[in-house]
Design a protein around this motif. Structure first.
Motif, PDB file in Angstrom:
ATOM      1  N   MET A 293     -18.717  45.953   8.658  1.00 28.12           N
ATOM      2  CA  MET A 293     -19.951  45.196   8.788  1.00 28.12           C
ATOM      3  C   MET A 293     -20.152  44.671  10.180  1.00 28.12           C
ATOM      4  N   LYS A 294     -21.303  44.553  10.910  1.00 27.99           N
ATOM      5  CA  LYS A 294     -21.392  44.109  11.980  1.00 27.99           C
ATOM      6  C   LYS A 294     -23.056  43.596  12.278  1.00 27.99           C
ATOM      7  N   GLY A 295     -23.282  42.862  13.110  1.00 27.58           N
ATOM      8  CA  GLY A 295     -24.904  42.695  13.528  1.00 27.58           C
ATOM      9  C   GLY A 295     -25.151  41.068  13.688  1.00 27.58           C
ATOM     10  N   TYR A 296     -26.330  40.801  13.406  1.00 24.01           N
ATOM     11  CA  TYR A 296     -26.799  39.455  13.523  1.00 24.01           C
ATOM     12  C   TYR A 296     -27.441  38.787  12.393  1.00 24.01           C
TER      13      TYR A 296
ATOM     14  N   MET B 271     -29.365  34.225  22.343  1.00 24.50           N
ATOM     15  CA  MET B 271     -30.818  35.151  22.423  1.00 24.50           C
ATOM     16  C   MET B 271     -31.148  35.266  21.208  1.00 24.50           C
ATOM     17  N   LYS B 272     -32.441  35.420  21.098  1.00 33.26           N
ATOM     18  CA  LYS B 272     -33.086  35.774  19.691  1.00 33.26           C
ATOM     19  C   LYS B 272     -32.911  37.192  19.515  1.00 33.26           C
ATOM     20  N   MET B 273     -31.908  37.454  18.845  1.00 29.27           N
ATOM     21  CA  MET B 273     -31.700  39.097  18.456  1.00 29.27           C
ATOM     22  C   MET B 273     -32.265  39.381  16.994  1.00 29.27           C
ATOM     23  N   ALA B 274     -32.512  40.674  16.884  1.00 33.11           N
ATOM     24  CA  ALA B 274     -33.108  41.097  15.661  1.00 33.11           C
ATOM     25  C   ALA B 274     -31.986  40.801  14.474  1.00 33.11           C
TER      26      ALA B 274
END
Length: 301
Positions: A247-250, A276-279
């Motif tokens: 699993m990976k992401g923001y 930063m404002k990532m999705a």
């Protein structure tokens, strides 16, 4: 979306020969290929097999895996932003596990730009007959590369008798009964065989990138609607089934302005602050994950 093929297989199996053959056929059909090549050493030896007019990115001294996925993502971003191509061929090192190699491709940054057609594993038939000479760990990797294949290229059959070819094919099919097997010499297959692999981008109640009906693995892109509690999220992680590999992401966390960069592999959790404002999205890779209930999910991804 650009089609992506991942070429897997043990060391010396014939992946680079397959890569060269596929490039020549794509070019003959007017399809523009690009290549990412991964090698264990410091020298890009195999990259000499790629024509100069083909966009090429190299990753040296290591596998495309959990520890190298960030570099891989950077290479993909560079290709997508600066090169004109129709299809991407990724040749992994012979020491790469196909699941970890695929993980590097599944990034929320470009999940909607790449269509993962699947894993093509080149199996050295001669080495297969002598696999008991390999160390247990190496033999297990050999088996894993075959087990997770979309398509199996049973290579070097010209070095075997007809009876040996039959036995090898039956044994490979027993390990992976879902993947078609093509018997080859010098890894010569038609691009028609790989273009027909079933891998599409589905958008139903959940956003899901399916690697195909034949493969056990699939990927799911989940978008968070609101921030979640970190302890609640980690408790959910601890109770995940073994069929969730990566699993990976923001992840948006309560009390924080920006989502945190989140990574999970083999029970290990990593959080990194993001400025930063990532999705607020994560990609989940595993088996039977379409039915997985995600913490904080209200029923729609």
């Amino acid at each position: 979306m650009k089609d992506v093929y991942l070429l897997s297989g043990f060391l010396g199996s014939g992946k680079t020969s397959l890569l060269s053959n596929l490039i020549a056929q794509f070019k003959a059909e007017g399809i523009k290929p690009a290549v990412i090549m991964n090698e264990l050493g410091k020298l890009a030896f195999d990259s000499r097999a790629v024509d100069e007019d083909i966009p090429l990115k190299e990753m040296l001294e290591g596998c495309i895996c959990c520890t190298g996925s960030e570099k891989m993502e950077a290479q993909l971003q560079t290709l997508l932003a600066g090169e004109d191509f129709d299809v991407l061929l990724i040749e992994t090192t012979g020491a790469a596990h196909p699941v970890e190699a695929l993980d590097a491709v599944f990034s929320p940054l470009f999940a909607n730009e790449l269509n993962i057609k699947g894993i093509i594993t080149v199996a050295d038939c001669k080495r297969w007959l002598e696999r008991e000479k390999l160390s247990p760990q190496t033999r297990m990797l050999f088996l894993e590369q075959i087990r997770h294949a979309h398509l199996i290229v049973a290579n070097k059959v010209d070095l075997l008798t007809e009876e040996e070819v039959f036995n090898v094919s039956m044994q490979l099919q027993a390990i992976n009964s879902s993947a078609p097997i093509i018997q080859t010499s010098n890894s010569k297959i038609s691009i028609n065989a790989i273009q027909n692999l079933e891998a599409t981008f589905h958008q139903k109640e959940v956003q899901e990138v399916s690697i195909g009906k034949q493969l056990f693995l699939s990927s799911r892109l989940h978008t968070f609607k609101e921030p979640i509690n970190q302890e609640t999220f980690e408790e959910w992680i601890r109770n995940l089934p073994d069929t969730v590999y990566r699993m990976k992401g923001y992840v948006p966390l309560e009390g924080h302005k920006n989502p945190f960069l989140f990574q999970y592999a083999y029970g290990m959790i990593q959080w990194l602050p993001e400025y930063m404002k990532m999705a607020p999205q994560i990609v989940i890779i595993g088996e039977q994950i379409d039915k997985l209930q995600i913490v904080g999910d209200t029923g729609n991804d």
